[in-house]
Design a protein around this motif. Sequence first.
Motif, PDB file in Angstrom:
ATOM      1  N   GLY A 149       0.833  -1.210   0.000  1.00  0.00           N
ATOM      2  CA  GLY A 149       0.000   0.000   0.000  1.00  0.00           C
ATOM      3  C   GLY A 149       0.861   1.251   0.000  1.00  0.00           C
ATOM      4  N   PHE A 150       0.296   2.334  -0.517  1.00  0.00           N
ATOM      5  CA  PHE A 150       1.024   3.597  -0.540  1.00  0.00           C
ATOM      6  C   PHE A 150       0.056   4.738  -0.240  1.00  0.00           C
ATOM      7  CE2 PHE A 150       2.602   7.335  -2.947  1.00  0.00           C
ATOM      8  CZ  PHE A 150       3.718   7.571  -2.151  1.00  0.00           C
ATOM      9  N   ASP A 151       0.405   5.539   0.744  1.00  0.00           N
ATOM     10  CA  ASP A 151      -0.429   6.666   1.163  1.00  0.00           C
ATOM     11  C   ASP A 151      -0.071   7.872   0.280  1.00  0.00           C
ATOM     12  OD1 ASP A 151      -1.954   8.447   2.513  1.00  0.00           O
ATOM     13  OD2 ASP A 151      -0.756   8.453   4.358  1.00  0.00           O
ATOM     14  N   ARG A 152      -0.963   8.181  -0.643  1.00  0.00           N
ATOM     15  CA  ARG A 152      -0.664   9.230  -1.639  1.00  0.00           C
ATOM     16  C   ARG A 152      -0.496  10.622  -1.015  1.00  0.00           C
ATOM     17  NH1 ARG A 152      -4.894   8.534  -6.494  1.00  0.00           N
ATOM     18  NH2 ARG A 152      -4.359   6.423  -7.139  1.00  0.00           N
ATOM     19  N   ILE A 153       0.265  11.427  -1.705  1.00  0.00           N
ATOM     20  CA  ILE A 153       0.454  12.818  -1.294  1.00  0.00           C
ATOM     21  C   ILE A 153       0.873  13.588  -2.542  1.00  0.00           C
ATOM     22  CG2 ILE A 153       2.876  12.437  -0.641  1.00  0.00           C
ATOM     23  CD1 ILE A 153       2.540  14.480   1.591  1.00  0.00           C
TER      24      ILE A 153
END
Lengths: 410, 359
Positions: A149-153
């Motif tokens: 998973g990757f927490d977008r920014i």
Amino acid sequence: MLTADLVRVRRAKEQLRLVPIKAEARAAVEALAARYLQIAESQVGGTRSELMAAFDAVPFAARDAKLVSGLIKLTLDRCEFESKLEHDPSELRHRVFIRAAARRRELGPTGRLDRDALLEVLAREEDVTPELLMRLLYADLKENHRLIGFDRIRADALLSLYELSSEQAVLLKAESVVVVVHESTPAAYRRFFRKLKFLRLLHRAERLPSGAYQIEVDGPFSLFSAVTKYGFALAMLLPVLRESERFNLSASVRWGKERERLRFELEGGLQGASGKSTKASLPDEVSALLAGFPKQAGPWRVRVATRIFSLPGVGVLVPDLTFVHRESGFTAHLEVLGYWSREAVFRRIDLLEAGAKAPFVFAVPARLRVSEQVLPDTLSASLYVYKGVIRPKLVRERLDALAGAQETPE
Amino acid sequence: MVVLPTGAGKTHVAVMAIERCQRAALVVAPTLDLVSQWYEILRVTFGDEVGVIGGGDYRVAPLTVTTYDSAYLHMERFGDRFGLVIFDECHHLPGETYSLAAELSLAPFRLGLTATPERADARESALPRLIGETVYRRDIVEMSGAWLADYETERISIDLSPEERETYDRARETYRDFVRSQGIRMSSPNGWGEFIKRSAFSESGRRAMAAYRLQRRIAFSAKAKLGVVEHLLSVHASDRAILFTQDNRTAYEISRLFLVPAITHQTKVTERSRILSGLAEGSYRAVVTSKVLNEGVDVPDANVAIIVSGSGSVREHVQRLGRVLRKRGDKRAVLYELVSADTSETFTSARRREHSAYR
């Protein structure tokens, strides 16, 4: 968060200054940040080593090496890697390697191990394909962890985060921090103090003639233990300060291998701009008391405290809760000193003796080894020494005693 | 100080010294693995309670075992409680911090044990001050046969494939061009540090560093080396072999390719013990490792060492040989050294063989 080795700094005499991202270079750095974010997003499903190889393939100017390492670190902080595995790889390895060793022995010195055929058999036994078997064999090694998973920014937000993280990384090395905070309303000051207490930072506050507050905060390098946890809390002070109207910060930091003592200064704040203010939460023990008190309240009403008691030249008392007697209107305040030091308890007593007239109950944990008898009888205050949790019934007993003493004629 | 090769009985010398001195004794060892080995030996030999300081334990007894890390941190507190201090693998002692372990001890009796006192920084000159003069020294050649297993060493030269050769030469040229252009003398003591520093500050420097790593990787794990490893594993299918590599990456590559267990610093203690017991009892016949088995740990049944790659350190090379020399019956040991021909590894190999054990 960044670590000290990833921060770009310059020393000027006894000052430590952060190297800013120049305005003319900002667009290029933002493009670089966007590239790393895009790589992380596209690598979901791959391994950590594949992700790192993709990062490594991005060209950048050699002078930006530290900046790039910082951007990659902050991007990695937003990645979630698989930590629990269905198969225990060490057990799988044991089964596979034992069988391979036995097979080699059977073949003897002239035979040659048919690896593919053996893997076919072993994979069938494990109910997986040979390719998956090989992938699972060392799936527990860090470089083989899967990105799940990757927490977008946004890239510009990553840059802002980089700047904040750089300032925070310096504060992790602080011995002491002095902050002057200017707010435009009393409510904003109250919110600020509540956030400060929520972070459990050891501090001393004083109101300045200008109306602003000066707060001295102990740095992690002034403590003997739990430095990392406390350092993290201190780092979280910066986002709180950035939400204030205006602030000036001056810290004494121990920098580098030699732990050289340097001064670090910052200023900022919203300065009239509108900003999203985060909610000021209560510390856990105060929340628990606020929730549990009504059952034992009797004639008392409880609410979150809104006053700040300031004694010019002496200091500031910031209660957590306020109790009002429904019939007499008698009002008393409570401050929980759960994370404070012994010295802080005595400082509060000094403040009361110096003229803070409001009735106070101080809830002090037993680990501070303070006796309830240390308060002089002349003060309208009470110490409640608690073990483990604060019991509402015992708080009420102190409040009743304070209210009774007020009514008793001398 | 007593200098004896691995497997020649250094532990026995220490036990006799404790017996002879009749004083409270402290044994200082470099790793927790060795601390547990010493703990067992002292407990079984003397039958008394044995103290341990390090790895989360802090129990001081008249016979105590500790690590160098714990010794220099705590010697100030217990340095007056032991009449005899034994420094195992004492070549570690002359480091800047570790030497405090000897300086803060009041013990009048001191014993240092090592197979190779010489250090790259020449600080072995401090050992006589910290421990005492060398009172006994024997090398591998003098002891092989009677006290150590008979052994032979075989150096196998490996040719790179044409593709590997082309890539190797190109990468080497890129690296050397940069070093020349910067006027860096790699043979000087600061050469390597200078290369690292300068390579970080320019594009050509970063390319040179990448090229340096590439040519090293090619030399360390040339395809033909893996072919030889396959052959040796078959030839020694009934023996106990330890394969040594310079880096973890090659160790895991060999593990996957030949389906043999690997031990690196990432291997958990329980798995590591299981692998070593498997090797001792024969359910495993080979194990591949990078550097963690170089020192101290007992693998008495191993009789084949295969150096797939390594550093230029004489000590490392002697220690690796020592892993297979422990005497057991009429065991005969063999050490194979795989060297990529006409690469920098040829020089590395020549450097590490500068020891009587290889002449």
